[in-house]
Design a protein around this motif. Structure first.
Motif, PDB file in Angstrom:
ATOM      1  N   GLN A   1     -25.071  10.546  26.451  1.00  0.00           N
ATOM      2  CA  GLN A   1     -24.200   9.781  25.554  1.00  0.00           C
ATOM      3  C   GLN A   1     -24.515  10.035  24.077  1.00  0.00           C
ATOM      4  N   ASN A   2     -25.777  10.393  23.788  1.00  0.00           N
ATOM      5  CA  ASN A   2     -26.145  10.663  22.397  1.00  0.00           C
ATOM      6  C   ASN A   2     -25.818  12.098  21.978  1.00  0.00           C
ATOM      7  N   GLY A   3     -25.149  12.855  22.853  1.00  0.00           N
ATOM      8  CA  GLY A   3     -24.710  14.200  22.526  1.00  0.00           C
ATOM      9  C   GLY A   3     -25.715  15.298  22.817  1.00  0.00           C
ATOM     10  N   GLN A   4     -26.804  14.965  23.493  1.00  0.00           N
ATOM     11  CA  GLN A   4     -27.864  15.932  23.743  1.00  0.00           C
ATOM     12  C   GLN A   4     -27.864  16.434  25.181  1.00  0.00           C
ATOM     13  N   VAL A   5     -28.397  17.635  25.347  1.00  0.00           N
ATOM     14  CA  VAL A   5     -28.584  18.220  26.664  1.00  0.00           C
ATOM     15  C   VAL A   5     -29.999  18.802  26.689  1.00  0.00           C
ATOM     16  N   LYS A   6     -30.670  18.709  27.838  1.00  0.00           N
ATOM     17  CA  LYS A   6     -32.039  19.206  27.949  1.00  0.00           C
ATOM     18  C   LYS A   6     -32.064  20.533  28.692  1.00  0.00           C
ATOM     19  N   ALA A   7     -32.796  21.487  28.117  1.00  0.00           N
ATOM     20  CA  ALA A   7     -33.007  22.796  28.747  1.00  0.00           C
ATOM     21  C   ALA A   7     -34.328  23.342  28.230  1.00  0.00           C
ATOM     22  N   LEU A   8     -35.059  24.060  29.056  1.00  0.00           N
ATOM     23  CA  LEU A   8     -36.331  24.670  28.667  1.00  0.00           C
ATOM     24  C   LEU A   8     -37.318  23.638  28.130  1.00  0.00           C
ATOM     25  N   SER A   9     -37.275  22.419  28.660  1.00  0.00           N
ATOM     26  CA  SER A   9     -38.135  21.312  28.208  1.00  0.00           C
ATOM     27  C   SER A   9     -37.932  20.996  26.737  1.00  0.00           C
ATOM     28  N   CYS A  10     -36.719  21.220  26.232  1.00  0.00           N
ATOM     29  CA  CYS A  10     -36.345  20.909  24.854  1.00  0.00           C
ATOM     30  C   CYS A  10     -35.005  20.186  24.868  1.00  0.00           C
ATOM     31  N   MET A  11     -34.704  19.474  23.791  1.00  0.00           N
ATOM     32  CA  MET A  11     -33.421  18.801  23.646  1.00  0.00           C
ATOM     33  C   MET A  11     -32.569  19.567  22.643  1.00  0.00           C
ATOM     34  N   PHE A  12     -31.320  19.827  23.027  1.00  0.00           N
ATOM     35  CA  PHE A  12     -30.382  20.524  22.160  1.00  0.00           C
ATOM     36  C   PHE A  12     -29.180  19.610  21.911  1.00  0.00           C
ATOM     37  N   TYR A  13     -28.791  19.474  20.649  1.00  0.00           N
ATOM     38  CA  TYR A  13     -27.637  18.652  20.323  1.00  0.00           C
ATOM     39  C   TYR A  13     -26.363  19.449  20.562  1.00  0.00           C
ATOM     40  N   VAL A  14     -25.426  18.849  21.303  1.00  0.00           N
ATOM     41  CA  VAL A  14     -24.122  19.465  21.562  1.00  0.00           C
ATOM     42  C   VAL A  14     -23.080  18.732  20.712  1.00  0.00           C
ATOM     43  N   ALA A  15     -22.733  17.504  21.084  1.00  0.00           N
ATOM     44  CA  ALA A  15     -21.820  16.650  20.317  1.00  0.00           C
ATOM     45  C   ALA A  15     -21.624  15.353  21.084  1.00  0.00           C
ATOM     46  N   THR A  16     -21.580  14.234  20.381  1.00  0.00           N
ATOM     47  CA  THR A  16     -21.343  12.957  21.070  1.00  0.00           C
ATOM     48  C   THR A  16     -19.950  12.930  21.685  1.00  0.00           C
ATOM     49  N   SER A  17     -19.018  13.666  21.115  1.00  0.00           N
ATOM     50  CA  SER A  17     -17.660  13.722  21.667  1.00  0.00           C
ATOM     51  C   SER A  17     -17.633  14.407  23.038  1.00  0.00           C
ATOM     52  N   ARG A  18     -18.711  15.101  23.401  1.00  0.00           N
ATOM     53  CA  ARG A  18     -18.791  15.780  24.699  1.00  0.00           C
ATOM     54  C   ARG A  18     -19.673  15.019  25.693  1.00  0.00           C
TER      55      ARG A  18
ATOM     56  N   THR B   1     -31.637  33.683  26.638  1.00  0.00           N
ATOM     57  CA  THR B   1     -32.275  34.997  26.680  1.00  0.00           C
ATOM     58  C   THR B   1     -33.651  34.824  26.043  1.00  0.00           C
ATOM     59  N   GLU B   2     -34.318  35.919  25.765  1.00  0.00           N
ATOM     60  CA  GLU B   2     -35.630  35.836  25.128  1.00  0.00           C
ATOM     61  C   GLU B   2     -35.549  35.325  23.698  1.00  0.00           C
ATOM     62  N   THR B   3     -34.375  35.400  23.068  1.00  0.00           N
ATOM     63  CA  THR B   3     -34.253  35.030  21.661  1.00  0.00           C
ATOM     64  C   THR B   3     -33.206  33.957  21.360  1.00  0.00           C
ATOM     65  N   LEU B   4     -32.350  33.607  22.325  1.00  0.00           N
ATOM     66  CA  LEU B   4     -31.202  32.756  22.032  1.00  0.00           C
ATOM     67  C   LEU B   4     -30.906  31.789  23.174  1.00  0.00           C
ATOM     68  N   VAL B   5     -30.455  30.570  22.825  1.00  0.00           N
ATOM     69  CA  VAL B   5     -29.952  29.585  23.792  1.00  0.00           C
ATOM     70  C   VAL B   5     -28.499  29.336  23.420  1.00  0.00           C
ATOM     71  N   GLU B   6     -27.594  29.506  24.382  1.00  0.00           N
ATOM     72  CA  GLU B   6     -26.173  29.303  24.140  1.00  0.00           C
ATOM     73  C   GLU B   6     -25.644  28.237  25.081  1.00  0.00           C
ATOM     74  N   ILE B   7     -24.757  27.394  24.578  1.00  0.00           N
ATOM     75  CA  ILE B   7     -24.188  26.308  25.371  1.00  0.00           C
ATOM     76  C   ILE B   7     -22.677  26.496  25.433  1.00  0.00           C
ATOM     77  N   PHE B   8     -22.152  26.461  26.662  1.00  0.00           N
ATOM     78  CA  PHE B   8     -20.737  26.693  26.929  1.00  0.00           C
ATOM     79  C   PHE B   8     -20.162  25.539  27.744  1.00  0.00           C
ATOM     80  N   THR B   9     -18.829  25.358  27.672  1.00  0.00           N
ATOM     81  CA  THR B   9     -18.153  24.424  28.562  1.00  0.00           C
ATOM     82  C   THR B   9     -18.101  25.065  29.952  1.00  0.00           C
TER      83      THR B   9
ATOM     84  N   ILE C   1     -19.781  26.593  22.740  1.00  0.00           N
ATOM     85  CA  ILE C   1     -19.893  25.383  21.930  1.00  0.00           C
ATOM     86  C   ILE C   1     -20.835  25.613  20.751  1.00  0.00           C
ATOM     87  N   ILE C   2     -22.060  26.057  21.053  1.00  0.00           N
ATOM     88  CA  ILE C   2     -23.067  26.206  19.996  1.00  0.00           C
ATOM     89  C   ILE C   2     -24.191  27.116  20.480  1.00  0.00           C
ATOM     90  N   SER C   3     -24.898  27.720  19.534  1.00  0.00           N
ATOM     91  CA  SER C   3     -26.060  28.558  19.840  1.00  0.00           C
ATOM     92  C   SER C   3     -27.249  28.096  19.008  1.00  0.00           C
TER      93      SER C   3
END
Length: 106
Positions: A4-21, A31-39, A45-47
């Motif tokens: 509800q606060n717009g966050q998603v957890k991956a790799l034992s970290c929290m990434f902000y997506v959007a509260t609207s989602r 990948t080794e250098t990037l985290v990407e979030i998709f619908t 959505i965001i990297s």
């Protein structure tokens, strides 16, 4: 799933997506250098940069990441390393901000 606060957890970290989602299912790819979030439909959505340690928070005001208050300073799953741990009475060890069950040898 986005909290509800717009966050998603991956790799034992929290990434902000959007509260609207909030409550939306998302697909997180890294990948080794990037985290990407998709619908679920494949819309980007965001990297964010790939975390170098666990317990980090990534958001619009902190794209480089900040350490979460309750986080340990363990290396992330993307880093190769070794660690010596003692198996607990319950049969668990803690590594990379996670708890793993270690079968006792007989």
């Amino acid at each position: 799933m986005v909290k509800q606060n717009g966050q998603v957890k991956a790799l034992s970290c929290m990434f902000y997506v959007a509260t609207s989602r909030a409550a939306e299912m998302v697909h997180v790819i890294w990948t080794e250098t990037l985290v990407e979030i998709f619908t679920e439909d494949g819309e980007h959505i965001i990297s964010y940069p790939r975390p170098t340690r666990t317990g980090m928070y990534y958001g619009p005001r902190t794209p480089e990441g900040t350490l979460m208050k309750t986080a340990g300073k363990n290396l992330s799953a993307g880093i190769t390393d070794t660690a010596v741990r003692v198996i607990s009475k319950g049969g668990y060890i803690g590594v990379l901000a996670n708890k793993f069950y270690a079968l006792p040898t007989m």
